[in-house]
Write a protein that holds these residues in place. Structure first.
Motif, PDB file in Angstrom:
ATOM      1  N   PHE A 151      15.615 -90.079 -56.335  1.00 16.24           N
ATOM      2  CA  PHE A 151      14.850 -89.006 -56.965  1.00 16.24           C
ATOM      3  C   PHE A 151      15.863 -89.206 -59.029  1.00 16.24           C
ATOM      4  N   ILE A 152      16.144 -88.926 -59.095  1.00 11.01           N
ATOM      5  CA  ILE A 152      16.829 -88.884 -60.035  1.00 11.01           C
ATOM      6  C   ILE A 152      15.493 -89.475 -61.588  1.00 11.01           C
ATOM      7  N   ARG A 153      15.515 -90.743 -60.750  1.00  7.46           N
ATOM      8  CA  ARG A 153      14.457 -92.174 -61.833  1.00  7.46           C
ATOM      9  C   ARG A 153      13.182 -90.952 -61.264  1.00  7.46           C
ATOM     10  N   LEU A 154      12.373 -90.437 -60.401  1.00  2.76           N
ATOM     11  CA  LEU A 154      11.487 -90.302 -60.143  1.00  2.76           C
ATOM     12  C   LEU A 154      11.277 -88.785 -61.572  1.00  2.76           C
ATOM     13  N   GLN A 155      13.133 -87.737 -61.883  1.00  2.00           N
ATOM     14  CA  GLN A 155      12.712 -87.287 -62.411  1.00  2.00           C
ATOM     15  C   GLN A 155      12.467 -87.533 -64.048  1.00  2.00           C
ATOM     16  N   MET A 156      13.434 -87.793 -63.971  1.00  2.00           N
ATOM     17  CA  MET A 156      13.367 -88.376 -65.507  1.00  2.00           C
ATOM     18  C   MET A 156      11.796 -89.229 -66.066  1.00  2.00           C
ATOM     19  N   TRP A 157      11.071 -90.097 -65.635  1.00  5.73           N
ATOM     20  CA  TRP A 157       9.588 -90.646 -65.768  1.00  5.73           C
ATOM     21  C   TRP A 157       9.095 -88.982 -65.902  1.00  5.73           C
ATOM     22  N   VAL A 158       9.114 -88.346 -64.446  1.00  3.71           N
ATOM     23  CA  VAL A 158       8.074 -86.639 -65.308  1.00  3.71           C
ATOM     24  C   VAL A 158       8.532 -86.490 -66.603  1.00  3.71           C
ATOM     25  N   GLU A 159       9.677 -85.877 -66.468  1.00  3.29           N
ATOM     26  CA  GLU A 159       9.936 -85.247 -67.493  1.00  3.29           C
ATOM     27  C   GLU A 159       9.425 -86.255 -68.637  1.00  3.29           C
ATOM     28  N   GLU A 160       9.733 -87.351 -68.742  1.00 11.38           N
ATOM     29  CA  GLU A 160       9.122 -88.115 -70.222  1.00 11.38           C
ATOM     30  C   GLU A 160       7.432 -87.904 -70.035  1.00 11.38           C
ATOM     31  N   VAL A 161       7.097 -87.814 -69.181  1.00  9.94           N
ATOM     32  CA  VAL A 161       5.742 -87.678 -68.768  1.00  9.94           C
ATOM     33  C   VAL A 161       4.615 -86.236 -69.901  1.00  9.94           C
ATOM     34  N   MET A 162       5.514 -85.292 -69.310  1.00  9.35           N
ATOM     35  CA  MET A 162       5.628 -83.920 -70.067  1.00  9.35           C
ATOM     36  C   MET A 162       5.860 -83.411 -70.898  1.00  9.35           C
ATOM     37  N   GLU A 163       6.656 -84.176 -71.626  1.00 13.30           N
ATOM     38  CA  GLU A 163       7.140 -84.027 -72.842  1.00 13.30           C
ATOM     39  C   GLU A 163       6.757 -84.614 -73.901  1.00 13.30           C
ATOM     40  N   LYS A 164       5.769 -85.373 -73.715  1.00 14.47           N
ATOM     41  CA  LYS A 164       4.552 -86.223 -74.375  1.00 14.47           C
ATOM     42  C   LYS A 164       3.183 -85.743 -74.326  1.00 14.47           C
ATOM     43  N   PHE A 165       3.368 -84.957 -72.542  1.00 14.26           N
ATOM     44  CA  PHE A 165       1.745 -84.273 -72.676  1.00 14.26           C
ATOM     45  C   PHE A 165       1.723 -82.821 -73.716  1.00 14.26           C
ATOM     46  N   MET A 166       2.514 -82.498 -73.658  1.00 15.61           N
ATOM     47  CA  MET A 166       3.021 -80.852 -73.976  1.00 15.61           C
ATOM     48  C   MET A 166       3.020 -81.139 -75.721  1.00 15.61           C
ATOM     49  N   ARG A 167       2.519 -82.289 -76.710  1.00 19.52           N
ATOM     50  CA  ARG A 167       1.860 -82.679 -78.166  1.00 19.52           C
ATOM     51  C   ARG A 167       1.018 -81.585 -77.987  1.00 19.52           C
ATOM     52  N   ILE A 168      -0.111 -81.148 -76.742  1.00 18.19           N
ATOM     53  CA  ILE A 168      -1.350 -81.268 -77.146  1.00 18.19           C
ATOM     54  C   ILE A 168      -1.335 -79.913 -77.371  1.00 18.19           C
ATOM     55  N   TYR A 169      -0.149 -79.007 -77.122  1.00 20.32           N
ATOM     56  CA  TYR A 169      -0.180 -77.715 -77.819  1.00 20.32           C
ATOM     57  C   TYR A 169      -0.257 -77.648 -79.371  1.00 20.32           C
ATOM     58  N   LYS A 170       0.558 -78.519 -79.363  1.00 18.89           N
ATOM     59  CA  LYS A 170       0.551 -78.630 -80.779  1.00 18.89           C
ATOM     60  C   LYS A 170      -0.733 -78.528 -82.150  1.00 18.89           C
ATOM     61  N   TYR A 171      -1.222 -79.690 -81.353  1.00 20.21           N
ATOM     62  CA  TYR A 171      -1.563 -80.607 -82.153  1.00 20.21           C
ATOM     63  C   TYR A 171      -2.988 -79.214 -81.758  1.00 20.21           C
ATOM     64  N   GLN A 172      -3.564 -78.489 -80.755  1.00 23.27           N
ATOM     65  CA  GLN A 172      -4.468 -77.908 -80.758  1.00 23.27           C
ATOM     66  C   GLN A 172      -4.195 -75.939 -81.843  1.00 23.27           C
ATOM     67  N   ALA A 173      -3.293 -76.089 -81.679  1.00 25.58           N
ATOM     68  CA  ALA A 173      -2.598 -75.022 -82.121  1.00 25.58           C
ATOM     69  C   ALA A 173      -2.836 -74.997 -84.722  1.00 25.58           C
ATOM     70  N   HIS A 174      -2.938 -76.260 -84.728  1.00 26.34           N
ATOM     71  CA  HIS A 174      -3.244 -76.689 -86.072  1.00 26.34           C
ATOM     72  C   HIS A 174      -4.895 -77.096 -85.913  1.00 26.34           C
ATOM     73  N   GLY A 175      -5.032 -77.200 -84.636  1.00 28.98           N
ATOM     74  CA  GLY A 175      -6.770 -77.290 -84.912  1.00 28.98           C
ATOM     75  C   GLY A 175      -7.446 -78.156 -84.343  1.00 28.98           C
ATOM     76  N   TYR A 176      -7.391 -79.268 -83.997  1.00 26.54           N
ATOM     77  CA  TYR A 176      -7.079 -80.795 -84.050  1.00 26.54           C
ATOM     78  C   TYR A 176      -7.863 -80.860 -82.558  1.00 26.54           C
ATOM     79  N   ALA A 177      -9.012 -81.899 -82.937  1.00 25.11           N
ATOM     80  CA  ALA A 177      -9.658 -81.670 -81.388  1.00 25.11           C
ATOM     81  C   ALA A 177      -9.937 -83.539 -80.508  1.00 25.11           C
TER      82      ALA A 177
END
Length: 506
Positions: free
Chosen positions: A146-172
């Motif tokens: 359970f801990i290994r899975l949670q760490m993996w999901v959190e790592e993926v989501m942390e990287k995915f959340m970059r999209i909001y910053k990219y879009q806020a700066h106007g990148y497509a």
């Protein structure tokens, strides 16, 4: 552990063809008319973002042959509405949060309830009222999986959340591959090509945990097995956590609200053909359509056509019976492969048959939702006692011995024999056969976002992951992509090393 089984609803962006921009524009003048085919969350969010970027003078027409909201829909039971489509939104879904705030909507009150995993014969995992006890049980049965899975999901989501910053700066991004590469490098690309079970086994997650817990989450969220690609699997698991919410009055209110806020023209019609039309040195698109009535039936009125500078297709092209064809393209547009998965959502008002789950006395049945393992012969994916879209302060969840409204997901419509197994008796059954999300693994790759210059395909994103937020993120990307290509701002598309670039901009 609370909330694993709630539907996750995020969504990504699929693109692959890149064409040089030569749309019909004069001295950087904005387009005069834009068409969007489909008024689900993706189409209405696209109208909203296009209005933001192109300004008030552009005419935006949204074509919808059925109901605004698409796969966000409700059914009525005893004069109250219940979600029959996409129902749960994650706290990290920033676009959806922003929509609710801008539109003056409200968050729906959350009503707690415990969950268990059923293997067809017995409950193999049960949630209790004590969080520490739940953690101990997880450790005792699955070790550190359970801990290994949670760490993996959190790592993926942390990287995915970059999209909001990219879009806020106007990148497509002009393709899903470019988008994933920018967010998580080749690791994200590879996650669309290998299964979630394969990826988790490499991380040291046990096969038992995958078969009993991960499989249950995949079945409730996507109706599919742990052979689902790792990226969409991670998105699904992220949505199986706590901090989930929904919109008071129904999630579909976001769609109608965005449509109104964008001052878009809703045209009740079935789009039949899209074809290029010469317009001086460039071209426009001729969109042919047949008007329909409120029930989606063609009225018999004469077919009509309009010319548009930009067209966004915001409905799945893989679904049988769309009736939409592309004509006059030389060379012809590439065929979009793959198929969509049938999931039946049955809204049942009745008395749960607790003895089917091993509880002779219904008063002792403690669970509000039941997940299932991938067991041959098990005829349903999940069952959950659901709350209406409007909840008063005095609302309480029904006790197991009382008649309640249940949402049952299954691969096929439930027959009378199956309903009798799950329910002692029932007042009503309303079944919706959704082509709800892609059948992952049926497409040769990620579909394109850019079909032709000025012609975009929003739902390509679903083949990376399907959910409300993914559609909203795809809509923002399409709007930025269309805006930059129209104005020839190609430096804002497919930029490399954006993480470093944005840091230096700040």
């Amino acid at each position: 552990m609370s909330g694993w089984w709630c539907s996750c609803i995020l969504t990504l962006t699929c693109l692959s063809a890149v064409v040089e921009s030569n749309s019909a524009q004069v001295d950087s003048a904005p387009p005069s008319k834009i068409a969007i085919v489909g008024a689900g969350i993706g189409g209405t969010a696209t109208a909203h973002f296009l209005r933001q970027h192109f300004g008030p003078e552009v005419r935006i027409d949204v074509y919808e042959k059925a109901t605004v909201g698409g796969r966000l829909a409700t059914v009525t039971v005893n004069h109250q509405e219940y979600e029959s489509g996409g129902s749960i939104i994650h706290s990290l879904n920033l676009h959806m949060q922003d929509f609710v705030k801008q539109l003056g909507l409200k968050y729906r009150k959350s009503v707690a309830g415990k969950t268990a995993v059923f293997n067809g014969e017995e409950f193999i995992l049960e949630e209790t009222d004590w969080y520490l006890l739940d953690l101990f049980r997880l450790w005792w049965r699955y070790g550190f999986s359970f801990i290994r899975l949670q760490m993996w999901v959190e790592e993926v989501m942390e990287k995915f959340m970059r999209i909001y910053k990219y879009q806020a700066h106007g990148y497509a991004f002009s393709s899903v591959e470019e988008l994933l590469q920018s967010l998580g490098g080749s690791a994200f690309i590879n996650m669309t090509r290998r299964s979630v079970s394969e990826s988790l086994l490499e991380l040291g997650v046990s096969q038992r945990f995958i078969d009993e817990v991960v499989a249950g989450v995949m079945r409730v969220n996507y109706g599919q097995s742990v052979s689902i690609p790792a990226f969409v699997g991670a998105v699904s698991l992220a949505g199986a956590q706590a901090n989930l919410w929904a919109v008071e009055g129904g999630n579909k209110l976001v769609c109608s609200g965005l449509l109104n806020a964008a001052k878009a023209n809703l045209i009740k019609a079935k789009v039949t053909t899209i074809s290029p039309q010469a317009a001086g040195d460039a071209f426009q698109y001729r969109l042919s359509y047949s008007p329909v009535d409120e029930k989606g039936t063609e009225e018999g009125a004469a077919a009509a056509a309009e010319l548009y500078d930009i067209v966004v297709v915001a409905t799945p092209l893989q679904v049988n019976g769309t009736g939409l064809s592309f004509e006059g393209f030389d060379p012809p547009l590439p065929e979009i492969g793959g198929s969509y998965h049938h999931t039946v959502a049955s809204i049942v008002h009745g008395y749960l048959n607790c003895s089917y789950f091993g509880f002779a006395d219904p008063k002792l049945f403690p669970f509000a939702s039941v997940l299932t393992t991938d067991t041959p012969g098990l005829f349903f994916n999940s069952a959950a006692s659901i709350c209406p879209v409007n909840i008063s302060a005095a609302f309480r969840r029904k006790q197991p011995q009382e008649a309640a409204v249940w949402k049952v997901f299954s691969q096929q419509p439930l027959d009378k024999k199956e309903l009798k197994k799950l329910f002692k008796s029932y007042y009503s059954v309303q079944a919706t056969d959704w082509q709800a999300y892609p059948q992952y693994g049926t497409a040769p790759g990620l579909p394109p976002l850019l079909l032709h210059d000025g012609l975009y395909y929003l739902n390509g994103v679903e083949w990376a992951a399907s959910a409300m937020e993914m559609s909203a993120m795809a809509a923002k990307n399409i709007a930025l992509l269309a805006y930059h290509r129209w104005n020839r701002q190609l430096e804002m598309i497919d930029q490399k090393d954006l993480v470093h670039k944005i840091k230096t901009e700040l």
